[in-house]
Motif scaffolding. Sequence first.
Motif, PDB file in Angstrom:
ATOM      1  N   TYR A   1      21.033  33.061  52.416  1.00  0.00           N
ATOM      2  CA  TYR A   1      20.325  34.326  52.217  1.00  0.00           C
ATOM      3  C   TYR A   1      20.276  34.786  50.759  1.00  0.00           C
ATOM      4  O   TYR A   1      19.525  35.710  50.440  1.00  0.00           O
ATOM      5  CB  TYR A   1      20.979  35.433  53.054  1.00  0.00           C
ATOM      6  N   GLY A   2      21.076  34.176  49.905  1.00  0.00           N
ATOM      7  CA  GLY A   2      21.144  34.641  48.529  1.00  0.00           C
ATOM      8  C   GLY A   2      20.760  33.580  47.523  1.00  0.00           C
ATOM      9  O   GLY A   2      19.862  32.778  47.751  1.00  0.00           O
ATOM     10  N   ASN A   3      21.471  33.565  46.409  1.00  0.00           N
ATOM     11  CA  ASN A   3      21.219  32.629  45.316  1.00  0.00           C
ATOM     12  C   ASN A   3      22.499  32.527  44.494  1.00  0.00           C
ATOM     13  O   ASN A   3      23.452  33.277  44.725  1.00  0.00           O
ATOM     14  CB  ASN A   3      20.047  33.127  44.454  1.00  0.00           C
ATOM     15  N   PRO A   4      22.560  31.600  43.536  1.00  0.00           N
ATOM     16  CA  PRO A   4      23.793  31.459  42.747  1.00  0.00           C
ATOM     17  C   PRO A   4      24.235  32.749  42.056  1.00  0.00           C
ATOM     18  O   PRO A   4      25.433  33.043  41.984  1.00  0.00           O
ATOM     19  CB  PRO A   4      23.423  30.374  41.733  1.00  0.00           C
ATOM     20  N   ALA A   5      23.288  33.522  41.551  1.00  0.00           N
ATOM     21  CA  ALA A   5      23.642  34.775  40.879  1.00  0.00           C
ATOM     22  C   ALA A   5      24.265  35.758  41.865  1.00  0.00           C
ATOM     23  O   ALA A   5      25.199  36.495  41.525  1.00  0.00           O
ATOM     24  CB  ALA A   5      22.408  35.395  40.232  1.00  0.00           C
ATOM     25  N   PHE A   6      23.765  35.758  43.086  1.00  0.00           N
ATOM     26  CA  PHE A   6      24.320  36.628  44.127  1.00  0.00           C
ATOM     27  C   PHE A   6      25.776  36.275  44.385  1.00  0.00           C
ATOM     28  O   PHE A   6      26.642  37.155  44.471  1.00  0.00           O
ATOM     29  CB  PHE A   6      23.503  36.482  45.413  1.00  0.00           C
ATOM     30  N   LEU A   7      26.077  34.992  44.509  1.00  0.00           N
ATOM     31  CA  LEU A   7      27.446  34.570  44.796  1.00  0.00           C
ATOM     32  C   LEU A   7      28.376  34.911  43.632  1.00  0.00           C
ATOM     33  O   LEU A   7      29.511  35.355  43.840  1.00  0.00           O
ATOM     34  CB  LEU A   7      27.486  33.070  45.087  1.00  0.00           C
ATOM     35  N   GLU A   8      27.891  34.735  42.407  1.00  0.00           N
ATOM     36  CA  GLU A   8      28.698  35.087  41.236  1.00  0.00           C
ATOM     37  C   GLU A   8      29.003  36.584  41.223  1.00  0.00           C
ATOM     38  O   GLU A   8      30.135  37.001  40.945  1.00  0.00           O
ATOM     39  CB  GLU A   8      27.966  34.693  39.956  1.00  0.00           C
ATOM     40  N   ASP A   9      27.989  37.389  41.530  1.00  0.00           N
ATOM     41  CA  ASP A   9      28.198  38.840  41.560  1.00  0.00           C
ATOM     42  C   ASP A   9      29.178  39.222  42.664  1.00  0.00           C
ATOM     43  O   ASP A   9      30.035  40.095  42.474  1.00  0.00           O
ATOM     44  CB  ASP A   9      26.870  39.562  41.770  1.00  0.00           C
ATOM     45  N   TYR A  10      29.046  38.578  43.813  1.00  0.00           N
ATOM     46  CA  TYR A  10      29.983  38.860  44.907  1.00  0.00           C
ATOM     47  C   TYR A  10      31.418  38.590  44.463  1.00  0.00           C
ATOM     48  O   TYR A  10      32.312  39.423  44.669  1.00  0.00           O
ATOM     49  CB  TYR A  10      29.674  38.024  46.153  1.00  0.00           C
ATOM     50  N   HIS A  11      31.654  37.429  43.858  1.00  0.00           N
ATOM     51  CA  HIS A  11      33.016  37.067  43.450  1.00  0.00           C
ATOM     52  C   HIS A  11      33.573  38.073  42.440  1.00  0.00           C
ATOM     53  O   HIS A  11      34.753  38.448  42.516  1.00  0.00           O
ATOM     54  CB  HIS A  11      33.042  35.660  42.859  1.00  0.00           C
ATOM     55  N   GLN A  12      32.742  38.526  41.514  1.00  0.00           N
ATOM     56  CA  GLN A  12      33.212  39.497  40.530  1.00  0.00           C
ATOM     57  C   GLN A  12      33.523  40.839  41.183  1.00  0.00           C
ATOM     58  O   GLN A  12      34.556  41.464  40.897  1.00  0.00           O
ATOM     59  CB  GLN A  12      32.162  39.686  39.432  1.00  0.00           C
ATOM     60  N   LEU A  13      32.648  41.275  42.075  1.00  0.00           N
ATOM     61  CA  LEU A  13      32.869  42.541  42.776  1.00  0.00           C
ATOM     62  C   LEU A  13      34.131  42.472  43.637  1.00  0.00           C
ATOM     63  O   LEU A  13      34.942  43.405  43.653  1.00  0.00           O
ATOM     64  CB  LEU A  13      31.656  42.869  43.653  1.00  0.00           C
ATOM     65  N   GLU A  14      34.289  41.367  44.336  1.00  0.00           N
ATOM     66  CA  GLU A  14      35.456  41.214  45.206  1.00  0.00           C
ATOM     67  C   GLU A  14      36.736  41.190  44.383  1.00  0.00           C
ATOM     68  O   GLU A  14      37.741  41.807  44.749  1.00  0.00           O
ATOM     69  CB  GLU A  14      35.309  39.933  46.034  1.00  0.00           C
ATOM     70  N   HIS A  15      36.704  40.497  43.250  1.00  0.00           N
ATOM     71  CA  HIS A  15      37.872  40.443  42.368  1.00  0.00           C
ATOM     72  C   HIS A  15      38.227  41.838  41.861  1.00  0.00           C
ATOM     73  O   HIS A  15      39.400  42.243  41.871  1.00  0.00           O
ATOM     74  CB  HIS A  15      37.584  39.514  41.192  1.00  0.00           C
ATOM     75  N   ASP A  16      37.214  42.586  41.430  1.00  0.00           N
ATOM     76  CA  ASP A  16      37.458  43.931  40.904  1.00  0.00           C
ATOM     77  C   ASP A  16      38.050  44.845  41.979  1.00  0.00           C
ATOM     78  O   ASP A  16      38.985  45.614  41.710  1.00  0.00           O
ATOM     79  CB  ASP A  16      36.158  44.536  40.369  1.00  0.00           C
ATOM     80  N   LEU A  17      37.526  44.749  43.188  1.00  0.00           N
ATOM     81  CA  LEU A  17      38.037  45.583  44.279  1.00  0.00           C
ATOM     82  C   LEU A  17      39.468  45.206  44.648  1.00  0.00           C
ATOM     83  O   LEU A  17      40.307  46.075  44.899  1.00  0.00           O
ATOM     84  CB  LEU A  17      37.130  45.456  45.509  1.00  0.00           C
ATOM     85  N   GLN A  18      39.749  43.903  44.675  1.00  0.00           N
ATOM     86  CA  GLN A  18      41.103  43.464  45.015  1.00  0.00           C
ATOM     87  C   GLN A  18      42.098  43.877  43.937  1.00  0.00           C
ATOM     88  O   GLN A  18      43.267  44.154  44.237  1.00  0.00           O
ATOM     89  CB  GLN A  18      41.147  41.940  45.214  1.00  0.00           C
ATOM     90  N   MET A  19      41.652  43.920  42.677  1.00  0.00           N
ATOM     91  CA  MET A  19      42.540  44.353  41.606  1.00  0.00           C
ATOM     92  C   MET A  19      42.843  45.846  41.714  1.00  0.00           C
ATOM     93  O   MET A  19      43.938  46.298  41.376  1.00  0.00           O
ATOM     94  CB  MET A  19      41.915  44.044  40.239  1.00  0.00           C
ATOM     95  N   GLN A  20      41.866  46.613  42.194  1.00  0.00           N
ATOM     96  CA  GLN A  20      42.077  48.048  42.372  1.00  0.00           C
ATOM     97  C   GLN A  20      43.077  48.318  43.495  1.00  0.00           C
ATOM     98  O   GLN A  20      43.932  49.195  43.386  1.00  0.00           O
ATOM     99  CB  GLN A  20      40.746  48.737  42.689  1.00  0.00           C
TER     100      GLN A  20
END
Length: 209
Positions: free
Chosen positions: A69-88
């Motif tokens: 459903y997405g693209n490589p940029a989508f997956l990269e953004d997901y990983h960054q968002l998930e990392h930021d949330l987990q760090m919080q």
Amino acid sequence: MKSEENGIERNQNSPFLNYIWDFDGTLFNTYPTMLKALKMAMDKHDIHYSGDLAVYIKQFSIKQFAENYGNPAFLEDYHQLEHDLQMQTPPVFYAEIPQILQNIVADGGQNFVLSHRDATTYDYLGKWQTLFTEIITSKQPFARKPSPEALLYLLEKYQLDKAVTVMVGDRPLDVEAGKNAGISTLLLDENDLFGQIADIKYKKWSEWK
């Protein structure tokens, strides 16, 4: 025999000695944050999905969702968002897991981790790393589950007896990986999504026995 701390069975009569653990949704309840990050990435990329996202990522994976459903940029953004949330809000073990891991080691067994995460796996495990004989992350060149490649590596390296080794996970791909490696399987299926696909199935870790 039960631990006085939380009533978790010592499993001294367990048929298993070697436990190979999945990480997300098995040791740690990371799915709420993963799902939040996924929805944020979908909003950013204007991606819509009419089904149940929580069921999809359990049944398949976020990587497969991105491919479909997405693209490589989508997956990269997901990983960054998930990392930021987990760090919080750093993830924590399911409440029963530390005692279960300690009991396995106390009874002469071994724990291993097979994670699709990167080196943050070590950060999340923290002081509990010492309860694992080896931790495999995405930084190592093994094919992803359900390929048995990483499991076969552990079986060979540590000369693990398949008859007393079990793959522990929360998704069908964990079960498939275990079966592909010729070992037993244990599934945590909190919402009873998958039926009796594993040798052993729990809805919650307090059922451990």
